[in-house]
Design an enzyme around this catalytic site. Structure first.
Site, PDB file in Angstrom:
ATOM      1  N   CYS A 199      40.499  37.581  29.068  1.00  0.00           N
ATOM      2  CA  CYS A 199      39.224  37.777  29.572  1.00  0.00           C
ATOM      3  C   CYS A 199      38.075  37.243  28.860  1.00  0.00           C
ATOM      4  CB  CYS A 199      38.940  38.922  30.276  1.00  0.00           C
ATOM      5  SG  CYS A 199      37.308  39.281  30.694  1.00  0.00           S
ATOM      6  N   GLU A 200      37.497  36.255  28.960  1.00  0.00           N
ATOM      7  CA  GLU A 200      36.308  35.666  28.140  1.00  0.00           C
ATOM      8  C   GLU A 200      35.314  36.689  27.967  1.00  0.00           C
ATOM      9  OE1 GLU A 200      33.560  33.132  30.796  1.00  0.00           O
ATOM     10  OE2 GLU A 200      35.353  32.129  29.905  1.00  0.00           O
ATOM     11  N   HIS A 201      35.069  37.574  28.884  1.00  0.00           N
ATOM     12  CA  HIS A 201      33.779  38.737  28.871  1.00  0.00           C
ATOM     13  C   HIS A 201      34.089  39.860  27.634  1.00  0.00           C
ATOM     14  CE1 HIS A 201      33.140  37.395  33.020  1.00  0.00           C
ATOM     15  NE2 HIS A 201      32.517  36.495  32.315  1.00  0.00           N
ATOM     16  N   HIS A 202      35.210  40.173  27.538  1.00  0.00           N
ATOM     17  CA  HIS A 202      35.551  41.180  26.553  1.00  0.00           C
ATOM     18  C   HIS A 202      36.819  40.946  25.612  1.00  0.00           C
ATOM     19  CE1 HIS A 202      33.759  43.184  30.207  1.00  0.00           C
ATOM     20  NE2 HIS A 202      33.152  43.829  29.256  1.00  0.00           N
ATOM     21  N   CYS A 231      40.189  44.981  31.128  1.00  0.00           N
ATOM     22  CA  CYS A 231      38.712  45.357  30.831  1.00  0.00           C
ATOM     23  C   CYS A 231      38.246  46.244  32.121  1.00  0.00           C
ATOM     24  CB  CYS A 231      37.932  44.081  31.168  1.00  0.00           C
ATOM     25  SG  CYS A 231      37.918  43.028  32.515  1.00  0.00           S
ATOM     26  N   HIS A 277      43.526  43.472  35.208  1.00  0.00           N
ATOM     27  CA  HIS A 277      42.541  43.241  34.223  1.00  0.00           C
ATOM     28  C   HIS A 277      42.462  44.440  33.345  1.00  0.00           C
ATOM     29  CE1 HIS A 277      41.105  39.178  35.742  1.00  0.00           C
ATOM     30  NE2 HIS A 277      41.817  39.435  36.670  1.00  0.00           N
ATOM     31  N   GLN A 288      39.792  34.562  35.831  1.00  0.00           N
ATOM     32  CA  GLN A 288      40.772  34.276  36.718  1.00  0.00           C
ATOM     33  C   GLN A 288      40.372  33.083  37.801  1.00  0.00           C
ATOM     34  OE1 GLN A 288      42.844  37.822  38.444  1.00  0.00           O
ATOM     35  NE2 GLN A 288      43.455  36.616  40.179  1.00  0.00           N
TER      36      GLN A 288
END
Length: 198
Positions: free
Chosen positions: A87-90, A158, A156, A128
């Site tokens: 995941c690019e956020h976390h 996260c 996920h 995703q």
């Protein structure tokens, strides 16, 4: 030996990322000289390069390398393709299954190439929704079938390890082009990949 498998890493990138991981581990309060952590920065550097190798790969070229003229024009499905991404956020993993179908239009593709293009796009920092669309568009633009469908079901970390901490949540994304935009074709595909979609 007739076959050998080995991994190759860019030495400069490995060293640079290793030093950054070393600083991160120290900033978090750990002792990087501790026995169990001595090689962790290098291992983490190599792991991150492996998990993001998709940036240097061309999914369209992979498909083009195994396209064959064929008159078959019914649905082709490869389901339950394992997906592992970050995941690019976390920068935490998400993982699950991808289901891909296409209806040929004079050409078919080697079946192993579909999981390979999933890996190309999954081995990048991702969301995703974009992953689903990239796989869909690559097959549609390169193979130019009568239609293509992609469904991804993923968990996920996260959401599971931090934040809302919901252990059993699964995210489903889908995309459809061409013949799969027709409800009867779409429903046939969804029924074939899983009874829960019928």
């Amino acid at each position: 030996m007739a076959y050998q498998h080995f991994e190759e890493y860019n030495l400069k990138v490995t060293e640079d990322v290793k030093e950054r991981y070393k600083r991160i581990i120290e900033d978090l309060g750990e002792d990087v000289s501790r026995e169990g952590l001595l090689k962790t920065p290098e291992r983490a550097s190599k792991a991150m390069q492996f998990l993001t190798q998709g940036y240097s790969q061309d999914a369209a070229e992979i498909l083009k390398s195994a396209m064959f003229k064929e008159s078959y024009n019914e649905m082709v499905i490869v389901k339950d393709i394992e997906v592992y991404s970050l995941c690019e956020h976390h920068i935490l993993p998400f993982f699950g299954k991808a289901h891909i179908a296409y209806i040929p239009n004079g050409q078919i593709v080697g079946l192993s190439k579909l999981p390979r293009i999933v890996d190309v796009f999954a081995r990048r920092l991702q969301v995703q929704e974009r992953l689903t669309e990239q796989i869909l568009d690559c097959i549609n633009d390169t193979l130019q079938p009568q239609g293509v469908a992609v469904v991804i079901e993923a968990s996920h970390m996260c959401m599971m390890m931090r934040g809302v901490q919901k252990q059993n949540s699964v995210t489903t994304t889908s995309g459809f082009r061409g013949q799969f935009e027709k409800i009867e074709t779409r429903n046939e595909f969804l029924k074939l990949i899983s009874n829960k979609f019928s």
